[in-house]
Design a protein around this motif. Structure first.
Motif, short mmCIF file in Angstrom:
data_model
loop_
_atom_site.label_atom_id
_atom_site.label_comp_id
_atom_site.label_asym_id
_atom_site.label_seq_id
_atom_site.Cartn_x
_atom_site.Cartn_y
_atom_site.Cartn_z
N PRO A 32 0.84 -1.21 0.00
CA PRO A 32 0.00 0.00 0.00
C PRO A 32 0.87 1.25 0.00
CG PRO A 32 -0.79 -1.59 1.62
CD PRO A 32 0.53 -2.11 1.13
N VAL A 33 0.58 2.19 -0.89
CA VAL A 33 1.37 3.42 -0.96
C VAL A 33 1.16 4.19 0.34
CG1 VAL A 33 1.73 5.58 -2.19
CG2 VAL A 33 1.21 3.48 -3.46
N PHE A 34 2.26 4.52 1.01
CA PHE A 34 2.21 5.00 2.39
C PHE A 34 1.35 6.25 2.57
CE2 PHE A 34 5.63 7.29 0.44
CZ PHE A 34 5.73 8.51 1.10
N TRP A 35 1.40 7.18 1.62
CA TRP A 35 0.66 8.43 1.82
C TRP A 35 -0.82 8.30 1.47
CZ3 TRP A 35 -1.41 10.58 -2.64
CH2 TRP A 35 -0.81 10.19 -3.85
N LEU A 36 -1.18 7.22 0.76
CA LEU A 36 -2.59 6.94 0.54
C LEU A 36 -3.21 6.27 1.76
CD1 LEU A 36 -2.54 5.61 -3.15
CD2 LEU A 36 -3.28 7.85 -2.34
N ALA A 37 -2.40 5.48 2.46
CA ALA A 37 -2.89 4.81 3.66
C ALA A 37 -2.94 5.75 4.86
CB ALA A 37 -2.00 3.60 3.97
N ASN A 38 -2.05 6.75 4.86
CA ASN A 38 -1.96 7.68 5.99
C ASN A 38 -1.89 9.11 5.45
OD1 ASN A 38 -1.50 5.67 8.29
ND2 ASN A 38 0.14 5.12 6.87
N SER A 39 -3.02 9.80 5.47
CA SER A 39 -3.10 11.12 4.85
C SER A 39 -2.33 12.19 5.61
CB SER A 39 -4.56 11.56 4.72
OG SER A 39 -5.18 11.63 5.99
#
Length: 209
Positions: A56-63
């Motif tokens: 999972p792309v980190f900044w999509l998972a954690n805004s």
């Protein structure tokens, strides 16, 4: 341990976003351009790493990464009125901190997801250098990674040190700190003493005297 990685990642995001925002100021971009350049610098390398790892792309998972980037860019606009008056070395130093943090954190993530050591070193290096490379390309500047300066070499050595110390079972926290400091000091030394790798140069026979 997870908390330490979290704060290292956030700090790396801030300094890379800062370097992107400062570069945008030097080229007189509007506020939207500042945010875009800050964002690609801060998340470009990690995005490529996660796509390669099929994670999972980190900044999509954690805004919160995006909020940190936007806040850093806006504060830079508000408090740094004359980017051209900031020494170029300051931009390089900010970039050096981001390089060191992201290269090692990227290697750690690749190893934690089961990547072999050589692949983890490559992915850590990509995490550290790709964002700055995208930033420079957008500004029509030759990327640091393609110049003579010791840049990717520092990231690769730091990533390798972390991977090897982890493989030998050394303390994880000390391994992280040692690898980050190694990368950072190598890059700062290259900036201060202007240490560079020899350039590959082909002489044009027509121009030989």
């Amino acid at each position: 341990m997870t908390e330490l990685l979290f704060w290292l990642d956030i700090f790396g995001t801030v300094v890379f976003a800062l370097s992107g925002a400062l570069m945008a100021g030097r080229f007189k971009l509007d506020p939207f351009g500042v945010i875009v350049l800050a964002a690609v610098t801060a998340i470009g390398g990690g995005t490529i790493r996660d796509i390669i790892l099929d994670a999972p792309v980190f900044w999509l998972a954690n805004s919160y990464y995006l909020w940190v980037i936007c806040l850093t860019a806006l504060l830079t606009i508000l408090f740094i009125r004359r980017p051209k008056r900031i020494p170029t070395r300051f931009l390089l130093i900010a970039d050096a901190f981001g390089l060191a943090l992201f290269a090692v954190v990227g290697t750690e993530k690749a190893l934690s997801l089961g990547a072999p050591i050589p692949a983890a070193v490559v992915l850590g290096t990509i995490t550290g250098v790709a964002g700055g490379m995208i930033r420079d390309v957008l500004c029509n500047v030759i990327p640091l990674i393609l110049r003579q300066e010791i840049y990717a070499t520092a990231a690769m050595l730091g990533s390798s040190l972390f991977a090897l110390l982890s493989w030998y079972g050394q303390d994880h926290t000390l391994t992280l700190i040692a690898a980050i400091l190694t990368t950072l000091l190598l890059r700062l030394a290259a900036i201060y003493w202007r240490v560079s790798l020899p350039a590959f140069h082909i002489r044009d026979k027509d121009n030989d005297s």
